[in-house]
Design an enzyme around this catalytic site. Sequence first.
Site, PDB file in Angstrom:
ATOM      1  N   ARG A 180     -10.559 -11.260   1.835  1.00  0.00           N
ATOM      2  CA  ARG A 180     -11.380 -12.340   1.274  1.00  0.00           C
ATOM      3  C   ARG A 180     -10.650 -13.676   1.357  1.00  0.00           C
ATOM      4  O   ARG A 180     -11.280 -14.728   1.449  1.00  0.00           O
ATOM      5  CB  ARG A 180     -11.771 -11.986  -0.175  1.00  0.00           C
ATOM      6  N   LYS A 224       0.838  -1.202   0.000  1.00  0.00           N
ATOM      7  CA  LYS A 224       0.000   0.000   0.000  1.00  0.00           C
ATOM      8  C   LYS A 224       0.871   1.250   0.000  1.00  0.00           C
ATOM      9  O   LYS A 224       1.999   1.209   0.488  1.00  0.00           O
ATOM     10  CB  LYS A 224      -0.855   0.025   1.278  1.00  0.00           C
TER      11      LYS A 224
HETATM   12  N1  BES Z   1      -8.299  -3.469   4.288  1.00  0.00           N
HETATM   13  C1  BES Z   1      -8.396  -3.108   2.929  1.00  0.00           C
HETATM   14  C2  BES Z   1      -9.660  -2.338   2.600  1.00  0.00           C
HETATM   15  C3  BES Z   1      -9.686  -0.893   3.017  1.00  0.00           C
HETATM   16  C4  BES Z   1      -8.934   0.040   2.335  1.00  0.00           C
HETATM   17  C5  BES Z   1     -10.500  -0.479   4.022  1.00  0.00           C
HETATM   18  C6  BES Z   1      -9.005   1.368   2.695  1.00  0.00           C
HETATM   19  C7  BES Z   1     -10.580   0.840   4.378  1.00  0.00           C
HETATM   20  C8  BES Z   1      -9.833   1.770   3.717  1.00  0.00           C
HETATM   21  C9  BES Z   1      -8.385  -4.356   2.050  1.00  0.00           C
HETATM   22  O1  BES Z   1      -7.630  -5.411   2.505  1.00  0.00           O
HETATM   23  C10 BES Z   1      -7.821  -3.942   0.731  1.00  0.00           C
HETATM   24  O2  BES Z   1      -6.683  -3.595   0.704  1.00  0.00           O
HETATM   25  N2  BES Z   1      -8.630  -3.986  -0.319  1.00  0.00           N
HETATM   26  C11 BES Z   1      -8.201  -3.600  -1.603  1.00  0.00           C
HETATM   27  C12 BES Z   1      -8.749  -4.576  -2.601  1.00  0.00           C
HETATM   28  C13 BES Z   1      -8.180  -4.411  -3.978  1.00  0.00           C
HETATM   29  C14 BES Z   1      -6.720  -4.807  -3.992  1.00  0.00           C
HETATM   30  C15 BES Z   1      -8.960  -5.267  -4.926  1.00  0.00           C
HETATM   31  C16 BES Z   1      -8.735  -2.192  -1.870  1.00  0.00           C
HETATM   32  O3  BES Z   1      -9.857  -1.883  -1.472  1.00  0.00           O
HETATM   33  O4  BES Z   1      -8.000  -1.395  -2.421  1.00  0.00           O
HETATM   34 MN    MN Z   2      -5.583  -5.263   1.895  1.00  0.00          MN
END
Ligand code: BES
Ligand code: MN
Length: 501
Positions: free
Chosen positions: A340, A266
């Site tokens: 997931r 990230k």
């Molecule tokens: N924990 C995150 C989701 C999230 C991101 C919650 C920002 C709150 C704020 C999750 O694990 C994630 O990183 N999801 C990705 C999925 C994507 C790679 C398909 C996302 O939402 O960017």
């Molecule tokens: Mn994630």
Amino acid sequence: MDFQLKTLSIAQAAAEKADVLIVLVAPGSPEASDPLSQLAAAAVKAGDLPDKPEKPGKLLALYGQAGVAARRVLLVALGDGKPQAVRSAVAAAVGAAKASNPKRLVIAFAQAVEPAGLAAAVLAAADASYVYSASKSKAEPRSLRQVLVGVPEANALRPAFERASATVLGIELAKEWGNRPANYCTPSMLADAATELAKLPKLKVEVLGPKEVAKLGMGSFSAVAQGSSEPLRFIVLRYNGGPKDQAPVVLVGKGITFDTGGVSLKPAAEMDEMKFDMCGAASVLGVFRTLGELQPAVNVVGLVPSCENMNDGHAVKPGDVVTSMSGQTIEVLNTDAEGRLILCDALTYAKRFAPAAVIDIATLTGACVVALGNIRSGMFSADEALAGALEAAGEAAQDRCWRLPLDDDYAEGLKSNFADVANIAGRAGGAITAAKFLQRFTADYPWAHLDIAGTAWKSGAAKGSTGRPVGLLLEYILARAPAAAGGKAKGGKSRKARSAA
Ligand code: BES
Ligand code: MN
Ligand code: ZN
């Protein structure tokens, strides 16, 4: 913090010793003849407390008022008196009262209030006075020790009051664990918190580690955990308050104690907020805290897959194919779509409880935040009854959700050339494609998914966990309790049916 409920007129409330007396005034409240009621009525007439029902939360502060035991008095406009207005009014008043570090508050309703309105007052007072302290060197404990809620007639409101004060315990447990930084909240520490909870009546816990989880065939969950030196934990909580043969509700909470994104790292900005990526798990623990307190006649199972999503030499890589407990193989195209991957194995595990319903709760997608913002959680279910019940629970608890679709067409993008399914689809509809991925593992029971990415915590100056959706979940579960008690006598009428007859 201790909540109490008492029948009090405004004159009696004025005689109560307190640091701050909060008087909730609705336009058109009957005018009692005591000085404080007269003052409130005069303020409404003069336009100093809005008499418009749509404006709750306007405050009028008095000090050293003759005939009032509390040194500080806040007259608060109650708006239309509905639960949402009560919540705003009490939040504003307790927020303002906080400045003087009160130990004892009296919150007095000048007029009759519905059970849901009373519950809203209790929850809002607790929310506005919550203090985080776990990782402060000079922990300033919450000054507020006691809140006395005064109403014109307390008896009928007692059940709602007990329920609301027990709900506060669950919400605060969820907030507490949500707020802790990842080095104060590892998977092992979460498991210890669950073990502590299991001392409550009718509660049991089992904690599995990496070996047991591998043995169960949870190759997807294990793959996420393998890049971290913190060992994973799989927490199984059971609350048995209902008859043995009653199918349980299973709650599955995402427990990523920190989400770096893994190899699909990230960006740095706001990455600290990924300590909140276990808020689904915290909401499950919170629900069990309240169940242990209220001991309703229901059976509930809580499943928490918990690990860090980190990035070392063992970390799962984009393109790796893992085998889930269901036997389905998954191509990990993005290691940041880890939620997931841990949930799917827990959802497969849920099958062994022959559940009445399974609800997973997860800070799953940024896309859900884009879709619904921070107001409503995303809700997905192909089961009309379950979807309806969750919507209704959210409304009743003021912890709202909004149903999003599950058309099969949305699953197109999850196709993989190298596995049964991929863990991501394109950018479009990301909250829905995530739900479609989970749905593949839920064929054996009614299932719903709550995406709480936008609602579990607040960013910015008020950064912190909200404790959502503990309120929604408890409302849903407790609504099942009367039917559960009736289910004991086979073929007999439920308690609800009996009282209706
Ligand atoms: N924990 C995150 C989701 C999230 C991101 C919650 C920002 C709150 C704020 C999750 O694990 C994630 O990183 N999801 C990705 C999925 C994507 C790679 C398909 C996302 O939402 O960017
Ligand atoms: Mn994630
Ligand atoms: Zn995550």
